[in-house]
Design a protein around this motif. Structure first.
Motif, short mmCIF file in Angstrom:
data_model
loop_
_atom_site.label_atom_id
_atom_site.label_comp_id
_atom_site.label_asym_id
_atom_site.label_seq_id
_atom_site.Cartn_x
_atom_site.Cartn_y
_atom_site.Cartn_z
N ALA A 5 1.08 -0.77 -0.18
CA ALA A 5 0.08 -0.03 0.42
C ALA A 5 0.85 1.00 0.22
CB ALA A 5 -0.55 0.04 1.03
N HIS A 6 1.65 0.81 0.79
CA HIS A 6 2.73 2.36 0.99
C HIS A 6 3.29 2.81 -0.59
CE1 HIS A 6 5.88 5.56 2.46
NE2 HIS A 6 6.63 4.30 1.77
N HIS A 7 3.78 1.65 -1.10
CA HIS A 7 4.35 1.54 -2.53
C HIS A 7 3.35 2.64 -3.77
CE1 HIS A 7 6.59 1.16 -6.19
NE2 HIS A 7 5.55 0.54 -6.99
N LEU A 8 1.48 2.52 -3.32
CA LEU A 8 1.21 3.11 -4.28
C LEU A 8 0.85 4.12 -3.45
CD1 LEU A 8 -2.07 0.16 -3.83
CD2 LEU A 8 -0.67 0.76 -6.09
N GLN A 14 3.15 10.49 -7.01
CA GLN A 14 3.67 10.65 -8.16
C GLN A 14 2.72 11.33 -9.22
OE1 GLN A 14 6.28 7.30 -8.84
NE2 GLN A 14 7.84 8.62 -7.36
N LEU A 15 1.78 10.53 -9.36
CA LEU A 15 1.24 10.72 -10.52
C LEU A 15 0.21 12.45 -10.32
CD1 LEU A 15 -1.21 7.31 -10.48
CD2 LEU A 15 0.63 8.65 -12.63
N LEU A 60 -5.23 12.72 -2.05
CA LEU A 60 -5.83 12.83 -0.82
C LEU A 60 -5.15 11.38 -0.66
CD1 LEU A 60 -9.57 12.64 -1.72
CD2 LEU A 60 -8.14 13.95 -0.02
N ALA A 61 -4.78 10.06 -0.41
CA ALA A 61 -4.31 8.90 0.22
C ALA A 61 -2.51 9.21 0.58
CB ALA A 61 -4.12 7.77 -0.53
N PRO A 62 -1.88 9.56 0.08
CA PRO A 62 -0.86 10.74 0.25
C PRO A 62 0.01 11.68 1.61
CG PRO A 62 -0.36 10.33 -2.06
CD PRO A 62 -1.91 9.71 -1.70
N THR A 63 -1.17 12.05 1.84
CA THR A 63 -1.85 13.08 2.24
C THR A 63 -2.48 12.97 3.51
OG1 THR A 63 -2.32 14.96 0.47
CG2 THR A 63 -1.95 15.70 2.49
N LEU A 64 -3.03 11.37 3.12
CA LEU A 64 -3.38 11.15 4.45
C LEU A 64 -2.28 10.94 5.61
CD1 LEU A 64 -5.47 10.66 6.51
CD2 LEU A 64 -6.04 8.63 5.18
N LYS A 65 -1.70 9.91 4.51
CA LYS A 65 -0.44 8.61 4.82
C LYS A 65 1.38 10.02 5.80
CE LYS A 65 -0.30 5.04 4.98
NZ LYS A 65 -1.23 4.47 6.25
N ARG A 66 0.88 10.90 5.59
CA ARG A 66 2.11 11.69 5.63
C ARG A 66 1.20 12.41 7.19
NH1 ARG A 66 5.96 14.78 2.00
NH2 ARG A 66 5.56 16.42 3.87
N GLY A 138 -8.30 8.06 -6.49
CA GLY A 138 -8.05 9.03 -5.79
C GLY A 138 -8.74 7.78 -5.10
N CYS A 139 -10.29 8.00 -5.05
CA CYS A 139 -10.80 8.07 -4.05
C CYS A 139 -10.67 6.75 -3.49
CB CYS A 139 -12.44 7.85 -4.27
SG CYS A 139 -12.81 9.65 -4.89
N ILE A 140 -10.62 5.66 -4.54
CA ILE A 140 -10.39 4.09 -4.09
C ILE A 140 -8.87 3.89 -3.12
CG2 ILE A 140 -9.18 1.80 -5.05
CD1 ILE A 140 -11.52 2.32 -7.58
N LEU A 141 -7.85 4.62 -3.76
CA LEU A 141 -6.73 4.97 -3.01
C LEU A 141 -6.32 5.25 -1.17
CD1 LEU A 141 -4.45 5.75 -5.61
CD2 LEU A 141 -4.24 3.41 -4.12
#
Length: 170
Positions: A5-8, A14-15, A60-66, A138-141
């Motif tokens: 998941a982290h890789h995704l 990046q996208l 959305l997802a990378p921002t949440l994880k950070r 983005g919503c799925i991630l």
């Protein structure tokens, strides 16, 4: 699963960055097209909008994880550690449910736009399912990010740093 998941999430970041760069390019084409009509790209404004929406949803997802999403901690900070953990689990569960609903409806929108052959109303006549894919992905991630955080919480981990700071304020 966490590593996968982290890789995704890194790929999504990046996208999102690439999409932001494409927004800039489309805006520059739009400006250039007004100065020199021979260089004009039909629908550059619409494409800039599509890329901007893609940027927002893919980030959305990378921002949440950070830990960069805004959290209101007024009530949370006054609770005992066990109550904080329970509140964190409850909030992540509710957020996961909402993110899943958003993901389901976003994917449904893409499928409907594809099946109805829905196109934009501008001169470019872009099939709308193409730019809607960024929103759906983005919503799925985003839902996956909440799921991985909820799993970590249920395993007893904490998601914020030792100082208790839940958001960065640079």
């Amino acid at each position: 699963m966490q590593r996968w998941a982290h890789h995704l999430f890194q790929v999504a970041a990046q996208l999102a960055g690439l999409s932001l760069l494409c927004t800039l390019i489309m805006v520059l084409f739009s400006i250039t097209g007004r100065l020199w009509p021979s260089i004009s790209i039909t629908g550059a404004d619409a494409y800039a909008g599509y890329f901007t929406a893609g940027t927002a949803f893919l980030a959305l997802a990378p921002t949440l994880k950070r830990g960069e999403h805004i959290r209101v901690t007024l009530l949370f900070s006054h609770l005992q550690p066990k109550a904080q953990h329970a509140m964190d689990v409850l909030c992540h569960l509710l957020a996961l449910l909402m993110a899943c609903a958003l993901a389901v409806f976003s994917v449904r929108l893409v499928l409907q736009s594809h099946s109805f052959m829905d196109i934009s109303t501008g001169l470019d006549a872009t099939p709308l399912w193409i730019p809607q894919m960024g929103m759906a992905l983005g919503c799925i991630l985003f839902a996956l990010a909440f799921l991985t955080d909820l799993i970590r919480l249920l395993q007893g981990e904490t998601l914020h740093n030792a100082s208790g700071e839940l958001a960065r304020t640079e």
